[in-house]
Design a protein around this motif. Structure first.
Motif, PDB file in Angstrom:
ATOM      1  N   LEU A  28       0.828  -1.205   0.000  1.00 59.76           N
ATOM      2  CA  LEU A  28       0.000   0.000   0.000  1.00 59.76           C
ATOM      3  C   LEU A  28       0.861   1.252   0.000  1.00 59.76           C
ATOM      4  N   ASN A  29       1.877   1.263   0.868  1.00 63.21           N
ATOM      5  CA  ASN A  29       2.766   2.427   0.952  1.00 63.21           C
ATOM      6  C   ASN A  29       3.405   2.718  -0.403  1.00 63.21           C
ATOM      7  N   LYS A  30       3.902   1.660  -1.042  1.00 64.70           N
ATOM      8  CA  LYS A  30       4.586   1.823  -2.326  1.00 64.70           C
ATOM      9  C   LYS A  30       3.627   2.326  -3.391  1.00 64.70           C
ATOM     10  N   ALA A  31       2.437   1.741  -3.427  1.00 68.93           N
ATOM     11  CA  ALA A  31       1.442   2.161  -4.428  1.00 68.93           C
ATOM     12  C   ALA A  31       1.083   3.632  -4.253  1.00 68.93           C
ATOM     13  N   ALA A  32       0.903   4.044  -2.997  1.00 72.13           N
ATOM     14  CA  ALA A  32       0.534   5.434  -2.716  1.00 72.13           C
ATOM     15  C   ALA A  32       1.671   6.388  -3.074  1.00 72.13           C
ATOM     16  N   GLU A  33       2.905   5.995  -2.761  1.00 75.19           N
ATOM     17  CA  GLU A  33       4.055   6.856  -3.071  1.00 75.19           C
ATOM     18  C   GLU A  33       4.223   7.039  -4.577  1.00 75.19           C
ATOM     19  N   GLY A  72       1.852   6.727  -6.856  1.00 73.52           N
ATOM     20  CA  GLY A  72       0.713   7.511  -7.338  1.00 73.52           C
ATOM     21  C   GLY A  72       0.870   8.991  -7.057  1.00 73.52           C
ATOM     22  N   LEU A  73       1.276   9.311  -5.836  1.00 74.91           N
ATOM     23  CA  LEU A  73       1.415  10.720  -5.451  1.00 74.91           C
ATOM     24  C   LEU A  73       2.577  11.376  -6.188  1.00 74.91           C
ATOM     25  N   SER A  74       3.682  10.659  -6.327  1.00 79.88           N
ATOM     26  CA  SER A  74       4.852  11.208  -7.034  1.00 79.88           C
ATOM     27  C   SER A  74       4.514  11.547  -8.477  1.00 79.88           C
ATOM     28  N   SER A  75       3.607  10.762  -9.079  1.00 79.83           N
ATOM     29  CA  SER A  75       3.249  10.989 -10.482  1.00 79.83           C
ATOM     30  C   SER A  75       2.502  12.313 -10.672  1.00 79.83           C
ATOM     31  N   ASN A 121      11.494  14.596  -0.841  1.00 82.22           N
ATOM     32  CA  ASN A 121      11.297  13.470   0.067  1.00 82.22           C
ATOM     33  C   ASN A 121       9.800  13.217   0.226  1.00 82.22           C
ATOM     34  N   LEU A 122       9.401  11.961   0.113  1.00 79.92           N
ATOM     35  CA  LEU A 122       7.985  11.614   0.260  1.00 79.92           C
ATOM     36  C   LEU A 122       7.889  10.333   1.063  1.00 79.92           C
ATOM     37  N   ASP A 123       7.142  10.413   2.147  1.00 78.86           N
ATOM     38  CA  ASP A 123       6.995   9.250   3.023  1.00 78.86           C
ATOM     39  C   ASP A 123       5.509   9.035   3.287  1.00 78.86           C
ATOM     40  N   ILE A 124       5.000   7.872   2.900  1.00 80.91           N
ATOM     41  CA  ILE A 124       3.603   7.542   3.145  1.00 80.91           C
ATOM     42  C   ILE A 124       3.558   6.330   4.069  1.00 80.91           C
ATOM     43  N   ASP A 125       2.813   6.487   5.150  1.00 81.52           N
ATOM     44  CA  ASP A 125       2.749   5.424   6.154  1.00 81.52           C
ATOM     45  C   ASP A 125       1.291   5.006   6.324  1.00 81.52           C
ATOM     46  N   PRO A 159      -4.148   9.527  -5.160  1.00 81.04           N
ATOM     47  CA  PRO A 159      -3.674   9.524  -6.550  1.00 81.04           C
ATOM     48  C   PRO A 159      -3.020   8.214  -6.958  1.00 81.04           C
ATOM     49  N   ALA A 160      -3.337   7.787  -8.177  1.00 82.24           N
ATOM     50  CA  ALA A 160      -2.743   6.561  -8.728  1.00 82.24           C
ATOM     51  C   ALA A 160      -1.820   6.936  -9.872  1.00 82.24           C
ATOM     52  N   ALA A 161      -0.828   6.112 -10.095  1.00 81.19           N
ATOM     53  CA  ALA A 161       0.118   6.382 -11.179  1.00 81.19           C
ATOM     54  C   ALA A 161      -0.561   6.255 -12.542  1.00 81.19           C
TER      55      ALA A 161
END
Length: 246
Positions: free
Chosen positions: A12-17, A19-22, A29-33, A244-246
């Protein structure tokens, strides 16, 4: 919960990161927990989502020094996780905080986007309709709840340079989406042109508008605006329809 996130949380963390980065032009720096457990995840329940970002650059060259968002009791489609996405099954509310520095706002003012918008305007100065070309805009956060602006503006038709300086107090509008400038005080040169000052005041308001910081599926409403020396903090409520999704 153990300190090490489980496989479900990691996915989940990876998917969110991703998506948001896109959605961003740059991010330092972006950290989603995302906190949950396997049993809850199967049922589509997530305890909390925390997003912490630094140096996030949005469209139009608008940079946020810090972005923090906290969501609780999030409902997701558990099947979407298998496809590397987080699909909310119902909207959720969150608390958010955006920190902008003096440097961030100066960057936006001197960006190609804002320059081209100002140059596209014809403004009355000394009774003449004039095209303006911003040479340099110096935006400051001097404290005392004020913003200050000192701009060097070239009048294209005459080649003459004009200095425009004013300070003002930003206020949040009733809908929490826009920022207006009140109690405008002019610099030593006084007001050269009401239209020129208005154009710069409008542009300041536009740069500070919260809609600039909306990401896909998220909208912010400001509750509080705090100005310190060199730093502006916006406390907001977020309405999140989708992460957000990639």
């Amino acid at each position: 919960m153990p300190d090490n996130p489980g496989l479900g949380e990691q996915a989940l963390n990876k998917a969110a990161e991703i998506g948001l980065s896109s959605q961003l032009d740059e991010v330092e720096n972006l950290d989603i927990d995302i906190k949950t457990d396997p049993l809850k995840l199967v049922q589509g329940e997530v305890d909390s989502v925390t997003i912490e970002g630094e140096g996030m650059v949005m469209q139009k060259d608008l940079r946020m020094e810090e972005f923090d968002m906290q969501m609780t009791n999030v409902a997701i489609n558990p099947l979407s996780v298998a496809f590397g996405k987080i699909e909310l099954t119902k909207p959720t509310e969150a608390n958010a905080q955006v920190v902008l520095t003096e440097t961030d706002i100066n960057r936006a003012f001197n960006s190609e986007y804002v320059r081209s918008q100002l140059q596209s305007q014809k403004i009355h100065i000394n009774g003449q309709l004039t095209t303006i070309e911003p040479q340099h805009v110096d935006f400051r956060l001097p404290g005392d709840g004020k913003v200050a602006l000192n701009a060097s503006i070239k009048l294209v038709e005459t080649g003459e340079n004009q200095q425009v300086a004013f300070s003002a107090v930003p206020r949040i509008s009733g809908n929490g989406k826009t920022v207006t400038l009140e109690n405008v005080e002019y610099g030593e040169s006084g007001e050269i042109s009401p239209e020129l000052t208005k154009a710069l005041i409008d542009k300041t308001s536009e740069i500070l508008n919260l809609s600039n910081f909306d990401l896909e599926g998220m909208s912010l409403q400001v509750n509080q605006l705090k100005i310190e020396v060199g730093k502006l903090t916006l406390e907001a409520e977020a309405y999140v329809e989708q992460i957000p999704a990639a």
